[in-house]
Write a protein that holds these residues in place. Structure first.
Motif, short mmCIF file in Angstrom:
data_model
loop_
_atom_site.label_atom_id
_atom_site.label_comp_id
_atom_site.label_asym_id
_atom_site.label_seq_id
_atom_site.Cartn_x
_atom_site.Cartn_y
_atom_site.Cartn_z
N ASN A 1 0.86 -1.35 -0.13
CA ASN A 1 0.19 0.15 0.02
C ASN A 1 0.83 1.31 0.01
O ASN A 1 2.12 1.12 0.28
N PRO A 2 0.16 2.32 -0.39
CA PRO A 2 1.23 3.60 -0.33
C PRO A 2 1.50 3.87 0.91
O PRO A 2 2.92 4.23 0.97
N GLY B 1 -9.60 10.33 -6.93
CA GLY B 1 -8.82 9.05 -6.75
C GLY B 1 -9.95 7.88 -6.76
O GLY B 1 -9.80 6.96 -6.12
N ASN C 1 -10.81 5.36 -8.54
CA ASN C 1 -10.34 4.12 -8.84
C ASN C 1 -9.40 3.41 -7.72
O ASN C 1 -8.78 2.31 -8.04
N ALA D 1 -7.87 1.65 -4.21
CA ALA D 1 -8.90 1.01 -3.46
C ALA D 1 -9.86 1.39 -2.45
O ALA D 1 -11.07 0.81 -2.32
N VAL D 2 -9.33 2.65 -1.86
CA VAL D 2 -10.54 3.46 -0.90
C VAL D 2 -11.49 3.63 -1.76
O VAL D 2 -12.82 3.82 -1.31
N ARG E 1 -8.20 10.33 -12.95
CA ARG E 1 -7.35 10.84 -13.77
C ARG E 1 -7.68 10.38 -15.49
O ARG E 1 -8.24 9.18 -15.55
N ARG F 1 -7.18 8.74 -18.98
CA ARG F 1 -6.29 7.89 -19.39
C ARG F 1 -7.00 7.18 -20.78
O ARG F 1 -8.14 7.48 -21.07
N CYS G 1 -8.51 12.20 -1.98
CA CYS G 1 -7.26 11.19 -2.05
C CYS G 1 -6.01 11.80 -2.58
O CYS G 1 -5.11 10.96 -2.32
N GLY H 1 -5.73 11.15 1.71
CA GLY H 1 -4.39 10.89 0.94
C GLY H 1 -3.95 11.93 0.19
O GLY H 1 -4.48 12.99 0.08
N ALA H 2 -2.70 12.05 -0.26
CA ALA H 2 -2.20 13.07 -0.99
C ALA H 2 -1.41 12.30 -2.14
O ALA H 2 -0.14 12.77 -2.40
N MET H 3 -1.91 11.56 -3.18
CA MET H 3 -1.33 11.01 -4.06
C MET H 3 -0.53 11.93 -4.88
O MET H 3 0.49 11.44 -5.82
N TYR I 1 -8.56 12.80 7.69
CA TYR I 1 -9.01 11.59 8.30
C TYR I 1 -7.73 10.66 8.16
O TYR I 1 -7.28 10.18 7.07
#
Ligand SMILES: NC(=O)c1ccc[n+]([C@@H]2O[C@H](COP(=O)([O-])OP(=O)(O)OC[C@H]3O[C@@H](n4cnc5c(N)ncnc54)[C@H](OP(=O)(O)O)[C@@H]3O)[C@@H](O)[C@H]2O)c1
Length: 387
Positions: free
Chosen positions: A75-76, A194, A196, A198-199, A219, A221, A269, A292-294, A316
């Protein structure tokens, strides 16, 4: 590598499964060879991790449990930990017998209970077990753990190891975020980027089960239509690109979908401009929840969103909730596993990477590093499977 009876030469999991009890009662001098992915300093993940073969006790004492890995994802947050940029940092120790202090990496996964100590009451051989504590070190083939540190899964006949391995972190986060911040009722809308991830996939499905409606940003694609179809099949009402989410003109399309019903919750995310886009879709008084901060870009929001729109921005972190409510977290995991076994919840697509006893220690390490590189390259969720 597996379970090795020094005196009679048992060395395979098959032998263990057939004769484990008997072997255990014969002698105290058995050891199990485990392989772990460890690191001793922070830095570029693929350069920092290394395989480490070591012996562990085969006879769990008192409240201990002997575990054999079934599957563990990358996981990230696992990667962020090795980079040294994650706030929770496991202690470096010599517990595994390394000459320098190290950490056994990996946070999520599922193990099979192979043997239990005489005082263990919460699980038995054949059960599966999820880590019940953070920083468990799931990227290792065998482990001895305290039974209190596990969430035993007694009924797993309708589950695959990959499904069970991926329940602790992402679906639980989605579940919590959909109930902690806004009292959403059936028919209410939420938006997320985000989508797509898993979250994100979990939020779509949990939202749908609760009768919520969702706008899902991914995003752009080449295979956007296929992605849209896939997320729609999970229960997404609408799937849009980052460009559409950022476009002022596209707002009228969203209004036509929602009939201008207020969107009270946005799940972030990604950060950066993507967060700005989804926060702009919120109604007056709406809540932006960042988990998240992808994009690795700071969260940006207009001042006017706070002043005139009264937007509430929250973060969170599941780990903090789990620290405060460990038993609730275990129950939530079991609830989600039940949904999976009933065919009501799907884990996302994964690439499985096999660890086997036939591999050398070096091959074991290389298999992992390839999977980790694929994860870093954005080639989808990677799961280590020990066969
Ligand atoms: N706060 C918490 O308690 C908590 C709990 C669980 C997870 N998380 C966080 O949630 C995030 C998602 O985790 P996951 O395991 O669900 O992820 P995942 O399944 O590995 O998916 C990664 C997602 O990030 C997107 N992404 C990757 N690089 C990006 C970039 N540069 N800009 C925009 N999007 C990008 C991917 O989109 P593409 O398909 O377009 O590459 C994909 O949607 C991570 O940041 C993770 O640390 C937080």
């Amino acid at each position: 590598m597996g379970y090795i009876g020094y005196r009679i030469g048992l060395s395979t999991k098959a032998a263990l499964r057939q004769t484990g009890r008997q072997v255990g009662s014969l002698s105290r001098s058995y050891a199990t060879t485990s392989r772990a992915i460890i690191y001793s300093q922070y830095g570029e993940p693929v350069d920092m991790v290394r395989p480490y073969e070591h012996q562990i006790e085969s006879e769990p004492k008192d409240n201990q449990v002997l575990l054999r890995l079934l599957a563990a994802p990358i996981n990230p947050a696992d990667i962020n930990q090795i980079q040294g940029v994650y706030p929770r940092r496991p202690a470096f120790t010599t517990k595994l017998g390394t000459s320098e202090p190290t950490v056994a990496a990996g946070n999520e996964g599922v193990f099979e209970v192979v043997k239990t100590g005489s005082k263990v009451t919460n699980c038995k051989p054949g059960d599966w077990a999820l880590p019940g504590v953070s920083d468990f070190g799931t990227w290792r083939t065998w482990a001895i753990a305290e039974s209190a540190d596990l969430n035993p899964i007694t009924e797993h006949s309708n589950l695959t190891p990959v499904q069970a391995a991926m329940v602790s972190v992402n679906p639980t986060t989605a579940f919590q975020m959909l109930r902690e911040f806004v009292d959403l009722k059936p028919g209410d809308w939420f938006i997320q980027n985000g989508a797509n991830s898993a979250v994100g996939r979990a939020a779509i499905q949990i939202g749908r089960m609760r009768g919520l409606r969702s706008i899902n940003v991914v995003r752009d694609r080449p295979d956007f239509d296929a992605m849209k179809e896939e997320l729609t099949s999970l229960g997404a009402d609408h799937v849009i690109t980052e460009e559409q989410a950022a476009s002022r003109e596209f707002q009228s399309t969203i209004d036509s979908w929602t009939q201008k019903a207020p969107i009270q919750l946005a799940l972030n995310c990604v950060g950066g401009k993507s967060a700005t886009s989804i926060s702009r879709k919120l109604a007056f008084g709406g809540h932006l929840v960042t988990y998240g901060a992808m994009s690795k870009k700071p969260l940006t929001m207009g001042n006017g969103q706070f002043i005139f729109q009264n937007i509430h921005a929250h973060g969170y972190w599941l780990s903090e909730w789990a620290r405060q409510h460990p038993e609730d977290k275990k129950k939530l995991e079991r609830d989600i596993l039940k949904l999976i076994s009933e065919g009501k919840f799907k884990t996302g697509p994964v690439t499985t990477n096999k660890w086997t006893d036939g591999q050398t220690e070096e091959e074991f390490g290389e298999t992992f590093k390839k999977a980790m590189q694929a994860s870093l390259d954005g080639s989808g969720k990677q799961v280590m499977v020990y066969e």
